[in-house]
Design an enzyme around this catalytic site. Sequence first.
Site, PDB file in Angstrom:
ATOM      1  N   ASP A  98     -13.209 -43.542  23.383  1.00 37.99           N
ATOM      2  CA  ASP A  98     -12.936 -44.737  24.395  1.00 37.99           C
ATOM      3  C   ASP A  98     -12.682 -44.146  25.820  1.00 37.99           C
ATOM      4  O   ASP A  98     -12.025 -43.071  25.869  1.00 37.99           O
ATOM      5  CB  ASP A  98     -11.848 -45.825  23.793  1.00 37.99           C
ATOM      6  CG  ASP A  98     -10.532 -45.199  23.672  1.00 37.99           C
ATOM      7  OD1 ASP A  98     -10.567 -44.345  22.908  1.00 37.99           O
ATOM      8  OD2 ASP A  98      -9.732 -45.723  24.284  1.00 37.99           O
ATOM      9  N   ASP A 125     -11.667 -37.201  30.522  1.00 37.37           N
ATOM     10  CA  ASP A 125     -10.530 -37.587  29.513  1.00 37.37           C
ATOM     11  C   ASP A 125     -11.482 -38.655  28.769  1.00 37.37           C
ATOM     12  O   ASP A 125     -11.615 -39.894  29.015  1.00 37.37           O
ATOM     13  CB  ASP A 125      -9.515 -38.509  30.406  1.00 37.37           C
ATOM     14  CG  ASP A 125      -8.332 -39.021  29.177  1.00 37.37           C
ATOM     15  OD1 ASP A 125      -8.476 -38.713  28.239  1.00 37.37           O
ATOM     16  OD2 ASP A 125      -7.434 -39.897  29.721  1.00 37.37           O
ATOM     17  N   GLU A 159      -7.667 -45.063  21.923  1.00 35.95           N
ATOM     18  CA  GLU A 159      -6.535 -44.161  22.305  1.00 35.95           C
ATOM     19  C   GLU A 159      -6.047 -44.830  23.415  1.00 35.95           C
ATOM     20  O   GLU A 159      -4.732 -44.594  23.661  1.00 35.95           O
ATOM     21  CB  GLU A 159      -6.980 -42.759  22.231  1.00 35.95           C
ATOM     22  CG  GLU A 159      -5.923 -41.556  22.598  1.00 35.95           C
ATOM     23  CD  GLU A 159      -5.217 -41.788  24.143  1.00 35.95           C
ATOM     24  OE1 GLU A 159      -4.312 -41.087  24.279  1.00 35.95           O
ATOM     25  OE2 GLU A 159      -5.905 -42.272  25.007  1.00 35.95           O
ATOM     26  N   GLU A 160      -6.568 -45.206  24.396  1.00 43.73           N
ATOM     27  CA  GLU A 160      -6.408 -45.819  25.684  1.00 43.73           C
ATOM     28  C   GLU A 160      -5.474 -46.945  25.544  1.00 43.73           C
ATOM     29  O   GLU A 160      -4.822 -47.413  26.536  1.00 43.73           O
ATOM     30  CB  GLU A 160      -7.450 -45.902  26.557  1.00 43.73           C
ATOM     31  CG  GLU A 160      -8.519 -44.786  26.870  1.00 43.73           C
ATOM     32  CD  GLU A 160      -7.666 -43.858  27.866  1.00 43.73           C
ATOM     33  OE1 GLU A 160      -6.757 -43.978  28.182  1.00 43.73           O
ATOM     34  OE2 GLU A 160      -8.331 -42.798  28.261  1.00 43.73           O
ATOM     35  N   GLU A 183      -7.493 -33.359  24.823  1.00 42.74           N
ATOM     36  CA  GLU A 183      -7.043 -34.224  26.059  1.00 42.74           C
ATOM     37  C   GLU A 183      -7.170 -33.115  27.107  1.00 42.74           C
ATOM     38  O   GLU A 183      -6.664 -32.076  27.112  1.00 42.74           O
ATOM     39  CB  GLU A 183      -5.812 -34.699  25.778  1.00 42.74           C
ATOM     40  CG  GLU A 183      -5.396 -35.752  24.725  1.00 42.74           C
ATOM     41  CD  GLU A 183      -6.053 -37.237  25.580  1.00 42.74           C
ATOM     42  OE1 GLU A 183      -6.705 -37.046  26.630  1.00 42.74           O
ATOM     43  OE2 GLU A 183      -5.956 -38.211  24.680  1.00 42.74           O
TER      44      GLU A 183
HETATM   45 ZN   LIG Z   1      -7.151 -39.212  26.748  1.00 43.12          ZN
END
Ligand SMILES: [Zn+2]
Length: 360
Positions: A98, A125, A159-160, A183
Amino acid sequence: MAVPNSEELARCVEQIDRDRLTKTLCELIEHPSVNPFGEAPRGAEEGERRVAAYLRDRLTALGWTCDVDEYAPGRHNALARLPGASGGRSLMFAGHMDTVETTGYPQALTGVVRDGRVHGRGACDMKAALACYLEVAEVLAERSISLAGDLLIAGVGDEEYRQEGAKALGASGPRADAVIIGEPTELTLCLATKGLAAYDLRVAGVATHGSVPQHGANAILTAARLLGGFEDYQRTLDRRRHPLLGPATVNVGVIEGGTKPNIVPSECRVQFSRRLLPGESPADVPVELAAVLERGTWSIGEAWWTVDAYELPHGHWLAEALRTAARLSGVPDREPHGFPASSDAAPGSGGCARRSHRAA
Ligand SMILES: [Zn+2]
């Protein structure tokens, strides 16, 4: 196919095809996967479905197995596996699929190469890491390399926001002996990550007409005085340092209150977050703040958004293995660092459960 030693594996670095890697990253950017932040996906740009399918298609074409799991409506994980040859340690490359939103970002979903860098939403990212994982799979296939243990590639969702993808992936237990999360860390090895806890601070006042403020209690002015206390709180946190992560921090992110300029406001709400060090608990923060802020008609609720901190156990084999890999790959900085943000590494995120370890 013999299992190669580490020097032979290092030679694989020379076989990385930068043009293919760049093309992969651009294609990943062009498969949108905007996180809908707790809502159901609204349209083709939201959710991780398209990126999960892309990973599956690329990896199954190379002989991997790959399952795509719809862990919530419109939200997906992809988990691919290349079986090991001789029961060695298993390793997972994990990355979130995501991205944050594209609003205000022209050409967000077009992978553009400019000045030697790829631009587009999620380029750094962290679709770059997903592209690297796919390049590893390509090189292993080209060189017909068989690894001792299983190699897994996990693309996870959410994850966000709340790490629901990692939680779903880890729900049935660990699938690998160790996990690397790519990351963005400026190519440094990060062996610890901070956690996160977010809170509401509510300040109560007494509303009255703005012409007679002395008859009321202005919640915004009270909140303004309290905000100075947050700076005092940060100074106490500065004395609490982790060897890799440095001090814990606090951030005031939102302040809301009042309705009209001629009304004394009866309520003001402050949202703040605290970056947690390993071993700290979200439950401790309201108690710590209460000791610093001036007394008054305010309250702090329980944390409504939390991500655990994480650190690789001291002396873990993965840290040394990563340093060796960095040396063989010519990475200049091989010292361990801390990752200041939160990530899927946290055990509470379930990323790969409690035996799993992050080092990226
Ligand atoms: Zn990230």
